[in-house]
Motif scaffolding. Structure first.
Motif, PDB file in Angstrom:
ATOM      1  N   SER A 100      -9.456   2.013   3.963  1.00  0.00           N
ATOM      2  CA  SER A 100      -8.655   3.107   3.396  1.00  0.00           C
ATOM      3  C   SER A 100      -9.508   4.139   2.691  1.00  0.00           C
ATOM      4  O   SER A 100      -9.057   5.263   2.448  1.00  0.00           O
ATOM      5  N   THR A 101     -10.735   3.772   2.338  1.00  0.00           N
ATOM      6  CA  THR A 101     -11.617   4.745   1.690  1.00  0.00           C
ATOM      7  C   THR A 101     -12.433   5.550   2.697  1.00  0.00           C
ATOM      8  O   THR A 101     -13.011   6.573   2.356  1.00  0.00           O
ATOM      9  N   ILE A 102     -12.473   5.105   3.957  1.00  0.00           N
ATOM     10  CA  ILE A 102     -13.327   5.742   4.964  1.00  0.00           C
ATOM     11  C   ILE A 102     -12.536   6.463   6.044  1.00  0.00           C
ATOM     12  O   ILE A 102     -12.769   7.641   6.338  1.00  0.00           O
TER      13      ILE A 102
ATOM     14  N   SER B  97      -1.182   0.319   8.578  1.00  0.00           N
ATOM     15  CA  SER B  97      -1.654   1.159   7.486  1.00  0.00           C
ATOM     16  C   SER B  97      -3.172   1.158   7.437  1.00  0.00           C
ATOM     17  O   SER B  97      -3.845   0.803   8.399  1.00  0.00           O
ATOM     18  N   ALA B  98      -3.684   1.530   6.282  1.00  0.00           N
ATOM     19  CA  ALA B  98      -5.128   1.589   6.035  1.00  0.00           C
ATOM     20  C   ALA B  98      -5.834   2.558   6.970  1.00  0.00           C
ATOM     21  O   ALA B  98      -7.024   2.449   7.215  1.00  0.00           O
TER      22      ALA B  98
ATOM     23  N   ARG C 154       0.868  -1.176   0.000  1.00  0.00           N
ATOM     24  CA  ARG C 154       0.000   0.000   0.000  1.00  0.00           C
ATOM     25  C   ARG C 154       0.901   1.222   0.000  1.00  0.00           C
ATOM     26  O   ARG C 154       1.906   1.252   0.696  1.00  0.00           O
ATOM     27  N   LYS C 155       0.542   2.209  -0.763  1.00  0.00           N
ATOM     28  CA  LYS C 155       1.367   3.410  -0.889  1.00  0.00           C
ATOM     29  C   LYS C 155       0.568   4.647  -0.492  1.00  0.00           C
ATOM     30  O   LYS C 155      -0.629   4.739  -0.732  1.00  0.00           O
ATOM     31  N   LYS C 156       1.286   5.595   0.121  1.00  0.00           N
ATOM     32  CA  LYS C 156       0.709   6.889   0.467  1.00  0.00           C
ATOM     33  C   LYS C 156       1.378   7.973  -0.364  1.00  0.00           C
ATOM     34  O   LYS C 156       2.569   7.891  -0.646  1.00  0.00           O
TER      35      LYS C 156
ATOM     36  N   ILE D 184      -3.299  10.532   0.377  1.00  0.00           N
ATOM     37  CA  ILE D 184      -4.032   9.411  -0.207  1.00  0.00           C
ATOM     38  C   ILE D 184      -3.280   8.123   0.097  1.00  0.00           C
ATOM     39  O   ILE D 184      -2.057   8.079  -0.011  1.00  0.00           O
ATOM     40  N   GLU D 185      -4.007   7.085   0.480  1.00  0.00           N
ATOM     41  CA  GLU D 185      -3.406   5.763   0.684  1.00  0.00           C
ATOM     42  C   GLU D 185      -4.208   4.740  -0.095  1.00  0.00           C
ATOM     43  O   GLU D 185      -5.423   4.621   0.089  1.00  0.00           O
ATOM     44  N   LYS D 186      -3.531   4.007  -0.974  1.00  0.00           N
ATOM     45  CA  LYS D 186      -4.233   3.063  -1.833  1.00  0.00           C
ATOM     46  C   LYS D 186      -3.454   1.761  -1.990  1.00  0.00           C
ATOM     47  O   LYS D 186      -2.232   1.717  -1.824  1.00  0.00           O
ATOM     48  N   ASP D 187      -4.209   0.729  -2.350  1.00  0.00           N
ATOM     49  CA  ASP D 187      -3.633  -0.554  -2.722  1.00  0.00           C
ATOM     50  C   ASP D 187      -3.107  -0.419  -4.150  1.00  0.00           C
ATOM     51  O   ASP D 187      -3.870  -0.120  -5.071  1.00  0.00           O
ATOM     52  N   ILE D 188      -1.814  -0.638  -4.354  1.00  0.00           N
ATOM     53  CA  ILE D 188      -1.224  -0.330  -5.657  1.00  0.00           C
ATOM     54  C   ILE D 188      -1.609  -1.337  -6.748  1.00  0.00           C
ATOM     55  O   ILE D 188      -1.437  -1.052  -7.931  1.00  0.00           O
TER      56      ILE D 188
END
Length: 927
Positions: A569-571, A706-707, A227-229, A242-246
């Motif tokens: 990660s979306t909430i 994370s997340a 996961r990257k920020k 932003i933090e997402k699953d790459i």
């Protein structure tokens, strides 16, 4: 004929051992072919099969000795005719023995080299698990020339050797070959762990692996943990994190390949592109790095990935959105399959070339017709300008190549050419892709995809079934439906149970009457819990947990974790950001905090639900349900033994489901050994001081970092000690306990936070053999707060006869600062502890017993204080983990071997001791 060939091989073994892999393979194939021709016609009708068999099963070694021994071991293969096996075995065995007897020294030296080569992968893996950025420094043996110089006297030195290359005899492997070999020999979960650590070290990760048989292996599952920020800039120049699953997040995919040999390294250029103006970092291995100059044996055709992530304040001309950079290893002219794949999946493709011939022109023409945006990066050799110009004119006539597609390096330095390339990327038309979406192209080309492994597919299907009705926009409402057993009844039960242990509000009732009343209320609440039906999601979760094979269950749990983290990660980040802005305001903060807690969703909530179902089942009259639920602790024990964290303390209500936790640990005891010895290590510290990161780096664990989710409550994870280390360490397992942060700022003034922190610290200290206390050297007031909590906990433990070892871990302290602290700060630190001890003793009515910290616990100043540098080298999100941090963590890991561990009171405990002691620790809540 055959014997002559073998004798020739043996007599020239030293020369043979230095042949390239291809030359060596051909000579060995020649030997086997001649042998079968002379002795057996049975294989003459199948020459291709014979050749392929020996290539795959025997001829994969760089020394004749290893080849001969390998040949002997292969004689037992069922693919060989029995007559051939016996004859060939006898002849080769005789020749090997003859060679070893006549050349013992040579054989010993070469055998030593082979043994060292075998250690290289473990060296790489060990450094990687330390999260050490130097994991790819794999030089094995000091040059013999250098050793010779050290042993000579000055008057014996040969001046002719002064200019000799000390590294010519040094055994060095290309790091890319090591990476490919390790990944091809690892299972899915090891690959995943390696990729995660490589990403933390900012080492490019493999995406498409070349296989020995000419096929290709695509890694999708291995990348799932990354996961990257990054900082996202809006139109109003406002930035947000932003933090997402790459794997699933759409982004630019920019590919770089080369045609022919280059004057300047492509990978070195990519490192400059990704590093920007910050400290230079080697994301991709290149020729100027250790081992980078060594010819690659098995890694040509490898496709690696790294990521460009925008920072908060980017320089003008830098990209303001993330992109994945794909790097093809080797000359693209001979890698048509990989080039075709990359042209299919890339947003843009950049081709480095110094000279354009017919082959180069054909590749360029093909790429210009693909759907990827094409750029040609030319660094023309002095005498090739006219020839390149003619080729470009021809390309323009047949493919309509434009001036914008051609970027000429000329006299530009790296920084200037990086700006040119970035400018082209910024101006190009956008086409966003996902790594997950690239699997379709892989299947089309016949590549093997790791996620097509059947247990992985079954685990994913089960996870998707469990989470099919989960809508991130209605997470709070759905949690109430999915987890009815951990709702209001469980919260009220926890409140009453605490009061039952303390009996603070007896009023006019006697303690016995009050306790009976509370016990009745607890039973009523359990009955109300049983009125709830198991939700469909929980039923499917239990079915998947109990009805799957071991492999399917592991994949299922990992898929659950990935998907739940993706939802979180979306909430959560948005809620956390709002909460930070409300810290100094009372209005609205409590509602936000409540929403944050209710919106958090992870695998622990599913396990907590089945734990509550199990606890409530003891008040149930249905024997079939009871029988079915008795299997749940067994499944949780399997999880614990497989490396998954299991919740010890429910962070939402600060309660331990004693029956559930005890029965899970009993199952662990049954599955291991009645006398299993467990060493307990825990960590305490303020919120966001890197407790989970420290434990993950220490032991390679999977505590959540994370997340947008911090640790709530406490989680335990078991580490199995290797057989050869059990005697040295004195235990069979290490149990690591990760805890929530103390003095959480958002909880202050809302809950009884100080009492909660003291309870947590007391319990964790009582369970542990070693307690690591995380201290941030940036705030003296926060440090005093946590030290006061720890001193209270230690006094209470001393009163009940428990004496854990304690280590104070000072974070963000450089080596130079640590030296200064060793001389000037330690005395002051322990004086502060003495004052806090007196204050705590007064509150505990023990002021006559404890007047200084040494009265509470024995400590050694030199061993008790540990200093850790900052986690990151440079600034995130493009920063790698500091090598200084990983080295200090490795030093910290050695404390288990220190002499003071031998004096622990109590000594290392068995699992049975641990379970028995839990009943005693229930009384600690009264303190």
């Amino acid at each position: 004929m055959c014997e002559d060939l073998v004798e020739s091989l043996i007599e020239n073994a030293e020369i043979w051992s230095r042949l390239s892999e291809d030359q060596f393979t051909e000579k060995c194939v020649e030997f086997v072919t001649e042998f079968t021709k002379v002795h057996y016609q049975i294989w003459m009708n199948q020459p291709e099969e014979t050749d392929l068999y020996w290539r795959q099963n025997v001829i994969c070694h760089n020394t004749i000795q290893e080849f001969l021994l390998r040949l002997v071991r292969c004689m037992d293969s069922k693919d060989l005719p029995s007559v051939l096996k016996v004859d060939l075995f006898e002849q080769i065995q005789t020749l090997v023995e003859k060679y070893i007897l006549s050349n013992p020294t040579s054989f010993s030296n070469l055998n030593t080299i082979l043994s060292v080569i075998k250690k290289v992968p473990w060296c790489f893996i060990q450094k990687l698990m330390m999260v050490h950025s130097g994991a790819l420094m794999l030089k094995c043996i000091e040059g013999q020339c250098g050793k010779k110089h050290k042993g000579q006297l000055e008057d014996e030195e040969n001046i002719d050797e002064w200019l000799s290359d000390d590294t010519e005899d040094t055994l060095v492997l290309n790091p890319l070959d090591v990476i490919v070999a390790v990944f091809m020999c690892s299972d899915h979960f090891v690959q995943q762990e390696l990729v995660q650590k490589m990403s933390m070290c900012q080492i490019a990760v493999p995406f498409l692996l070349p296989n020995y048989n000419g096929s290709f292996y695509n890694l999708q599952w291995a990348l799932r943990t990354i996961r990257k920020k990054w900082h996202q800039t809006s139109e109003g120049s406002e930035t947000s994190i932003i933090e997402k699953d790459i794997v699933t997040h759409p982004m630019l995919a920019v590919t770089f390949i080369r045609l022919g040999d280059l004057q300047r390294s492509k990978s070195a250029f990519l490192n400059s592109l990704l590093s920007g103006s910050q400290d230079h970092h080697s994301f991709f291995t290149h020729s100027e790095m250790e081992g980078g100059h060594v010819p690659r044996k098995i890694s040509n055709g490898l496709v690696e990935l790294s990521w460009y992530l925008p920072q908060k304040k980017e320089n003008e001309g830098r990209l303001l959105e993330p992109m994945v950079v794909m790097n093809l290893r080797g000359d693209a002219k001979s890698l048509s399959t990989q080039v075709g794949f990359l042209a299919e999946v890339s947003s843009m493709i950049f081709v480095f070339v110094d000279d354009i011939g017919k082959e180069e022109e054909n590749v360029i023409a093909t790429l210009l017709k693909s759907k990827s945006i094409f750029f040609l990066l030319i660094n023309i050799k002095n005498n090739k300008t006219e020839a390149v110009t003619r080729r470009l004119k021809h390309l323009k006539s047949i493919c309509e190549i434009t001036r914008d597609n051609v970027l000429v390096r000329g006299m530009k330095n790296d920084a200037e050419f990086v700006s040119t390339v970035l400018s082209s990327i910024c101006k190009a038309e956008r086409r966003y892709v996902t790594l997950e979406g690239m699997s379709a192209a892989c299947r089309k080309l016949g590549f093997y995809i790791d996620e097509d492994y059947q247990p992985c597919k079954a685990g994913r299907k089960n996870a998707e079934k469990v989470l099919s009705d989960l809508n991130p926009d209605k997470i709070v409402e759905l949690k109430e439906k999915i987890f009815p057993f951990q709702g209001l009844h469980w919260q009220e039960f926890s409140r009453i149970e605490k009061e039952y242990k303390r009996l603070k509000d007896t009023g006019e009732k006697t303690p016995l009457e009050y306790a009976k009343e509370l016990e009745q209320k607890k039973k009523e609440l359990r009955q109300k819990q049983l009125e709830n039906e198991l939700s469909p999601a929980i039923k499917m979760f239990i079915e998947a947990l109990l009805g799957s094979t071991n492999d399917e269950r592991l994949f299922f749990l990992h898929w659950m974790k990935f998907k739940l983290d993706s939802i979180s990660s979306t909430i959560l980040p948005e809620l956390c950001e709002k909460l930070v802005t409300q810290i100094r305001r009372t209005n609205g903060k409590e509602q936000l905090l409540n929403r944050l807690s209710r919106s958090s969703l992870g695998l622990e909530h599913f396990l907590r639900e089945i734990g509550q179902i199990y606890e409530a089942s003891f008040y149930c009259s249905d024997p079939d349900l009871k029988k079915h639920l008795t299997k749940l602790p067994n499944a949780a024990a399997d999880m614990l033994l497989s490396g998954f964290p299991v919740e010890l303390i429910d962070g939402d209500v600060s309660n331990i489901p004693i029956r559930w936790v005890s029965d899970v640990l009993k199952q662990v005891q049954i599955k291991t050994h009645p006398d299993t010895r467990i060493f307990v290590l825990s960590v305490l510290g303020l919120q966001s001081t890197g407790k989970s990161t420290l434990l993950n780096t220490l032991f390679g664990l999977q505590f959540a970092v994370s997340a947008g989710r911090c640790t709530w409550g406490a989680f335990m994870q078991l580490i199995c000690v290797d057989q050869h280390m059990k005697a040295e360490l004195g235990c069979d397992y290490i149990m690591v306990i990760d805890t929530e942060g103390l003095r959480a700022e958002e909880l202050l003034n809302i809950t009884n936070n100080y009492e909660h922190d003291n309870e947590l610290a007391t319990l964790i200290t009582g369970l542990s053999d070693i307690v690591l206390v995380n201290l941030s050297s940036e705030s003296s007031s926060e440090m005093q707060d946590i030290l006061q909590i720890i001193v209270h906990a230690l006094i209470r433990m001393k009163e009940v006869g428990i004496k854990p070892s304690i280590y104070f871990i000072h974070h963000n302290v450089s080596d130079l600062s640590a030296s200064a602290l060793n001389f000037s700060g330690v005395t002051k630190f322990f004086k502060q502890l003495d004052i806090l001890t007196q204050m705590a003793a007064k509150q505990e009515n023990k002021e006559q017993t404890y007047t200084k910290f040494s009265d509470v616990i024995h400590y050694d100043i030199k061993k008790t204080m540990k200093y850790m540098p900052g986690l990151w080298h440079s600034q995130p999100p493009m920063a790698s983990v500091s090598s200084g941090y990983s080295e200090k963590v490795f030093e910290l890991k050695q404390i288990k071997n220190c002499e003071e561990i031998d004096n622990l009171e109590p000594a290392l405990k068995s699992e049975a001791d641990e379970l028995a002691r839990k009943q005693e620790l229930e009384g600690l809540r009264k303190l």
